[in-house]
Design a protein around this motif. Sequence first.
Motif, short mmCIF file in Angstrom:
data_model
loop_
_atom_site.label_atom_id
_atom_site.label_comp_id
_atom_site.label_asym_id
_atom_site.label_seq_id
_atom_site.Cartn_x
_atom_site.Cartn_y
_atom_site.Cartn_z
N TYR A 104 1.00 -1.29 -0.07
CA TYR A 104 0.05 -0.02 -0.07
C TYR A 104 0.80 1.28 0.02
CZ TYR A 104 -4.00 -3.09 1.10
OH TYR A 104 -4.95 -3.79 1.31
N THR A 106 -0.93 4.43 -0.01
CA THR A 106 -1.91 5.53 0.44
C THR A 106 -3.26 4.68 0.87
OG1 THR A 106 -3.08 7.52 0.10
CG2 THR A 106 -2.58 6.35 -1.90
N GLU A 108 -6.05 5.73 -0.12
CA GLU A 108 -6.56 5.97 -1.35
C GLU A 108 -6.56 4.58 -2.30
OE1 GLU A 108 -7.06 10.51 -2.31
OE2 GLU A 108 -4.82 9.74 -2.37
N ASP A 109 -5.70 3.67 -2.13
CA ASP A 109 -5.60 2.59 -2.72
C ASP A 109 -6.82 1.73 -2.51
OD1 ASP A 109 -3.05 3.28 -3.46
OD2 ASP A 109 -1.91 1.77 -2.38
N GLY A 111 -9.63 2.78 -2.63
CA GLY A 111 -10.75 3.87 -3.33
C GLY A 111 -11.12 4.76 -2.59
N SER A 112 -12.31 5.31 -2.78
CA SER A 112 -13.17 6.35 -2.07
C SER A 112 -13.31 5.57 -0.81
CB SER A 112 -14.23 6.82 -2.77
OG SER A 112 -15.31 5.87 -2.91
N PRO A 113 -13.69 6.75 0.14
CA PRO A 113 -14.26 6.32 1.42
C PRO A 113 -15.48 5.37 1.44
CG PRO A 113 -13.60 8.70 1.79
CD PRO A 113 -13.38 8.31 0.18
N GLU A 115 -16.19 3.42 -0.88
CA GLU A 115 -15.76 2.06 -1.39
C GLU A 115 -15.07 1.37 -0.35
OE1 GLU A 115 -14.82 2.57 -6.05
OE2 GLU A 115 -13.49 3.73 -4.87
N ALA A 116 -14.21 2.15 0.64
CA ALA A 116 -13.56 1.51 1.50
C ALA A 116 -14.55 0.85 2.75
CB ALA A 116 -12.51 2.44 2.27
N SER A 146 -12.94 11.35 5.41
CA SER A 146 -11.82 11.20 5.07
C SER A 146 -11.32 12.32 6.04
CB SER A 146 -11.09 11.21 3.91
OG SER A 146 -11.63 12.26 2.97
N LEU A 154 -3.46 11.06 5.37
CA LEU A 154 -4.75 10.88 5.14
C LEU A 154 -5.40 9.59 5.61
CD1 LEU A 154 -7.43 11.92 3.54
CD2 LEU A 154 -6.32 10.28 1.44
N TYR A 156 -9.03 7.41 6.41
CA TYR A 156 -10.36 7.19 6.11
C TYR A 156 -11.05 6.71 7.79
CZ TYR A 156 -9.97 6.96 1.23
OH TYR A 156 -9.76 7.37 -0.21
#
Length: 232
Positions: A104, A106, A108-109, A111-113, A115-116, A146, A154, A156
């Motif tokens: 990993y 970030t 953001e790997d 996806g969006s919050p 998707e997470a 986020s 960053l 989430y």
Amino acid sequence: MGLCRKGTKRHQFETKAFAVPRRNAMALILSSYIFSEVGLHDIAFAQPSVGFREYIDTFDGYSFKYPQNWIQVRGAGADIFFRDPYVLDENLSVELSSPSSSRYKTVEDLGSPQEAGTKVLKQYLTEFMSTRLGVRRESNILSTSSRVADDGKLYYQVEVNIKSYANTNELAVMPQDRVPRLEWNRRYLSVLGVENNRLYELRLQTPESVFVEEENDLRQVMDSFRVNKVAG
């Protein structure tokens, strides 16, 4: 997500007065004595915050604050695990991906919050899968967000609710004899961060009835979570 690495670890602890006590120490001692005498260990009575301690893992690279009256439980499967001594369904843990199989860069790997959040909920439901007859789970994502913390990284945040129902008589032949009842109703809060090519997840679990009382404390725990660079 959800993968733990076991092994010998070196931990550093710090104790600081992060919050003003809402209840004096004598009241806490008295309440502990009363609960032990009457044996009400399974009843969810939330205890007011008595401050925070800071847990720092210099080996794996993360830190967070936790209520100072919570106790550490070893062998619980997570990298670290604390729970409330009175509300047995209230706890926190940290899980981290394997250093050998994750790359990993970030958070953001994921996806969006949103998707997470879907992935977090799916992981919870997988872990809570039951083979008992008549068990049903209801779940929904309450919020995803986020934020950039004071370390410039960053993170989430995901909040979900899961309810578990079970039939009162799962072996009954007639449907009217299989009455579903609520087993538990819990709030799950996750904070996700990435450092050292690994995904870190702080998890908080609490009954919904307790969350109403302790939301401020739990959010302070969430906001305190940091992932830190470790020496190569």
